[in-house]
Design a protein around this motif. Structure first.
Motif, mmCIF file in Angstrom:
data_model
loop_
_atom_site.group_PDB
_atom_site.id
_atom_site.type_symbol
_atom_site.label_atom_id
_atom_site.label_comp_id
_atom_site.label_asym_id
_atom_site.label_seq_id
_atom_site.Cartn_x
_atom_site.Cartn_y
_atom_site.Cartn_z
ATOM 1 N N ALA A 241 -4.352 102.752 -9.429
ATOM 2 C CA ALA A 241 -2.817 102.695 -9.353
ATOM 3 C C ALA A 241 -2.322 103.226 -8.404
ATOM 4 O O ALA A 241 -1.029 102.876 -7.912
ATOM 5 C CB ALA A 241 -2.629 103.117 -10.930
ATOM 6 N N GLY A 242 -2.677 104.640 -8.052
ATOM 7 C CA GLY A 242 -2.172 105.313 -6.927
ATOM 8 C C GLY A 242 -2.179 104.506 -5.494
ATOM 9 O O GLY A 242 -1.404 104.387 -4.667
ATOM 10 N N GLU A 243 -3.423 104.032 -5.470
ATOM 11 C CA GLU A 243 -3.565 103.018 -4.038
ATOM 12 C C GLU A 243 -2.552 101.886 -4.230
ATOM 13 O O GLU A 243 -1.970 101.740 -3.110
ATOM 14 C CB GLU A 243 -5.020 102.206 -4.133
ATOM 15 N N LEU A 244 -2.482 101.406 -5.152
ATOM 16 C CA LEU A 244 -1.491 100.025 -5.131
ATOM 17 C C LEU A 244 -0.191 100.446 -4.945
ATOM 18 O O LEU A 244 0.507 99.734 -4.237
ATOM 19 C CB LEU A 244 -1.727 99.527 -6.864
ATOM 20 N N ARG A 245 0.424 101.606 -5.489
ATOM 21 C CA ARG A 245 1.538 102.186 -5.342
ATOM 22 C C ARG A 245 2.020 102.435 -3.870
ATOM 23 O O ARG A 245 2.939 102.142 -3.316
ATOM 24 C CB ARG A 245 1.919 103.477 -6.249
ATOM 25 N N GLY A 246 0.914 103.163 -3.208
ATOM 26 C CA GLY A 246 1.295 103.365 -1.805
ATOM 27 C C GLY A 246 1.073 102.190 -0.859
ATOM 28 O O GLY A 246 1.914 101.781 -0.033
ATOM 29 N N GLN A 247 0.259 101.117 -1.011
ATOM 30 C CA GLN A 247 0.424 100.015 -0.536
ATOM 31 C C GLN A 247 1.692 98.939 -0.780
ATOM 32 O O GLN A 247 2.383 98.462 0.241
ATOM 33 C CB GLN A 247 -0.939 99.082 -1.006
ATOM 34 N N TRP A 248 2.010 99.179 -2.181
ATOM 35 C CA TRP A 248 3.010 98.428 -2.301
ATOM 36 C C TRP A 248 4.349 98.769 -1.705
ATOM 37 O O TRP A 248 5.421 98.047 -1.496
ATOM 38 C CB TRP A 248 3.371 98.166 -3.946
ATOM 39 N N LYS A 249 4.499 100.149 -1.606
ATOM 40 C CA LYS A 249 5.700 100.569 -0.991
ATOM 41 C C LYS A 249 5.987 100.175 0.267
ATOM 42 O O LYS A 249 7.027 99.683 0.805
ATOM 43 C CB LYS A 249 5.642 102.107 -0.980
ATOM 44 N N GLY A 250 4.824 100.080 1.331
ATOM 45 C CA GLY A 250 4.860 99.712 2.604
ATOM 46 C C GLY A 250 4.931 98.055 2.636
ATOM 47 O O GLY A 250 6.127 97.688 3.386
ATOM 48 N N GLU A 251 4.568 97.375 1.720
ATOM 49 C CA GLU A 251 4.507 96.026 1.794
ATOM 50 C C GLU A 251 5.913 95.515 1.464
ATOM 51 O O GLU A 251 6.640 94.574 1.790
ATOM 52 C CB GLU A 251 3.510 95.155 0.697
ATOM 53 N N SER A 252 6.486 96.025 0.274
ATOM 54 C CA SER A 252 7.833 95.699 -0.227
ATOM 55 C C SER A 252 8.947 96.005 0.743
ATOM 56 O O SER A 252 9.910 95.185 1.069
ATOM 57 C CB SER A 252 8.270 96.358 -1.529
ATOM 58 N N GLY A 253 8.666 97.027 1.574
ATOM 59 C CA GLY A 253 9.567 97.582 2.598
ATOM 60 C C GLY A 253 9.648 96.499 3.634
ATOM 61 O O GLY A 253 10.960 96.254 4.178
ATOM 62 N N THR A 254 8.715 96.089 3.943
ATOM 63 C CA THR A 254 8.537 95.052 5.011
ATOM 64 C C THR A 254 9.100 93.620 4.680
ATOM 65 O O THR A 254 9.789 92.985 5.270
ATOM 66 C CB THR A 254 7.096 94.665 5.512
ATOM 67 N N MET A 255 8.752 93.398 3.225
ATOM 68 C CA MET A 255 9.410 91.915 2.715
ATOM 69 C C MET A 255 10.857 92.201 2.931
ATOM 70 O O MET A 255 11.620 90.958 2.948
ATOM 71 C CB MET A 255 8.763 91.984 1.336
ATOM 72 N N GLU A 256 11.359 93.310 2.342
ATOM 73 C CA GLU A 256 12.716 93.403 2.450
ATOM 74 C C GLU A 256 13.599 93.261 3.429
ATOM 75 O O GLU A 256 14.410 92.648 3.728
ATOM 76 C CB GLU A 256 13.469 94.711 1.655
ATOM 77 N N ARG A 257 12.943 94.136 4.653
ATOM 78 C CA ARG A 257 13.622 94.048 6.038
ATOM 79 C C ARG A 257 13.456 92.419 6.550
ATOM 80 O O ARG A 257 14.101 91.925 6.918
ATOM 81 C CB ARG A 257 12.512 94.705 6.984
ATOM 82 N N TRP A 258 12.531 91.776 6.152
ATOM 83 C CA TRP A 258 12.471 90.470 6.669
ATOM 84 C C TRP A 258 13.539 89.314 5.975
ATOM 85 O O TRP A 258 14.097 88.702 6.883
ATOM 86 C CB TRP A 258 10.890 89.667 6.622
ATOM 87 N N LEU A 259 13.565 89.500 4.728
ATOM 88 C CA LEU A 259 14.615 88.867 3.849
ATOM 89 C C LEU A 259 16.034 89.135 4.417
ATOM 90 O O LEU A 259 16.977 88.270 4.679
ATOM 91 C CB LEU A 259 14.520 89.136 2.568
ATOM 92 N N LEU A 260 16.360 90.523 4.854
ATOM 93 C CA LEU A 260 17.590 91.036 5.277
ATOM 94 C C LEU A 260 17.582 90.407 6.457
ATOM 95 O O LEU A 260 18.847 90.017 7.048
ATOM 96 C CB LEU A 260 17.651 92.450 5.025
ATOM 97 N N TRP B 196 16.759 87.532 7.630
ATOM 98 C CA TRP B 196 17.018 86.293 7.517
ATOM 99 C C TRP B 196 18.299 86.076 6.909
ATOM 100 O O TRP B 196 18.515 84.835 6.709
ATOM 101 C CB TRP B 196 15.808 85.501 7.075
ATOM 102 N N SER B 197 19.025 87.049 6.561
ATOM 103 C CA SER B 197 20.300 86.613 5.782
ATOM 104 C C SER B 197 19.803 86.111 4.334
ATOM 105 O O SER B 197 20.773 85.347 3.997
ATOM 106 C CB SER B 197 21.164 86.107 6.558
ATOM 107 N N LYS B 198 18.641 86.556 3.933
ATOM 108 C CA LYS B 198 18.562 86.057 2.589
ATOM 109 C C LYS B 198 18.530 87.028 1.595
ATOM 110 O O LYS B 198 17.907 88.293 2.035
ATOM 111 C CB LYS B 198 16.938 85.412 2.670
ATOM 112 N N PRO B 199 18.821 86.901 0.252
ATOM 113 C CA PRO B 199 18.817 87.706 -0.706
ATOM 114 C C PRO B 199 17.167 88.230 -1.148
ATOM 115 O O PRO B 199 16.371 87.414 -0.679
ATOM 116 C CB PRO B 199 19.535 87.227 -2.128
ATOM 117 N N VAL B 200 17.129 89.601 -1.651
ATOM 118 C CA VAL B 200 15.671 89.908 -1.730
ATOM 119 C C VAL B 200 15.123 89.395 -3.089
ATOM 120 O O VAL B 200 14.212 89.738 -3.315
ATOM 121 C CB VAL B 200 15.797 91.494 -1.969
#
Length: 198
Positions: A85-104, A106-110
């Motif tokens: 669970a701790g590993e997943l949380r660490g990985q998810w934090k970086g992944e979701s940050g990247t995903m949000e940056r890309w969507l923003l 592209w002027s797309k909602p998250v």
């Protein structure tokens, strides 16, 4: 009789030091690295609807999974569950940050507008109900461990479907690369959780 308005020696030295520190601080601010730039928009030709869907669904799945993992880190009795669970949380934090940056960029909602039908056919993949969380929070001991492992597995399997969708039909190369990397790490974590569920 004249009264000197100049501060005494120690006070004068302290004031001079403060002025020097202020000057250095201001100079440092001017030479520091600039704040991170906003993500640059990507030409629309490089991005398709699957890329957008992958990122929006991925963020939703990560948010739900992180909620589960947070409870697992806090309450699981088995240290291996806590570790995964701790590993997943660490990985998810970086992944979701990247995903949000890309969507923003592209002027797309998250997150997708649920009334738009953009995720038709995929809408239930990421859906964890509030009742799932309520049931989990009501369990204790070994029952909690079994339940949280089962819910994490469901969340990760749904995430794998989203990742495969991007790998097969996405257009934006960095998103496809991220999906491939996530598949590799998730497969190993799913296998570890399956051993715990056996």
């Amino acid at each position: 009789m004249s009264i000197s308005m100049m501060p005494s020696g120690p006070v004068r030295r302290a004031a001079s030091a403060l002025l020097l520190l202020s000057a250095l601080f201001l100079a440092g601010c001017g030479s520091s690295a600039p704040p991170p730039a906003a993500p640059a928009p990507i030409p629309s030709a490089e991005v398709n609807d699957v890329d957008v869907m992958f990122l929006q669904m991925g963020i939703t799945q990560i948010t739900e999974g992180d909620r589960l993992a947070g409870l697992a880190v806090e309450r699981a009795g088995n240290p291996e569950i806590k570790a995964i669970a701790g590993e997943l949380r660490g990985q998810w934090k970086g992944e979701s940050g990247t995903m949000e940056r890309w969507l923003l960029g592209w002027s797309k909602p998250v997150s997708a507008d649920p009334s738009a039908g953009v995720h038709a056919g995929h809408g239930e993949l990421h859906a964890l109900r509030e009742s799932d969380f309520a049931d989990l929070e009501a369990t204790r001991g070994a029952d909690f461990d079994r339940t949280v492992v089962s819910l994490l597995l469901g969340n990760l399997h749904n995430g794998m479907e989203t990742l495969r969708m991007e790998s097969a039909s996405g257009s934006y190369p960095p998103a496809k690369s991220l999906a491939a990397k996530m598949v590799e790490t998730r497969q190993a974590q799913i296998q570890r959780l399956l051993r715990l569920a056996a």
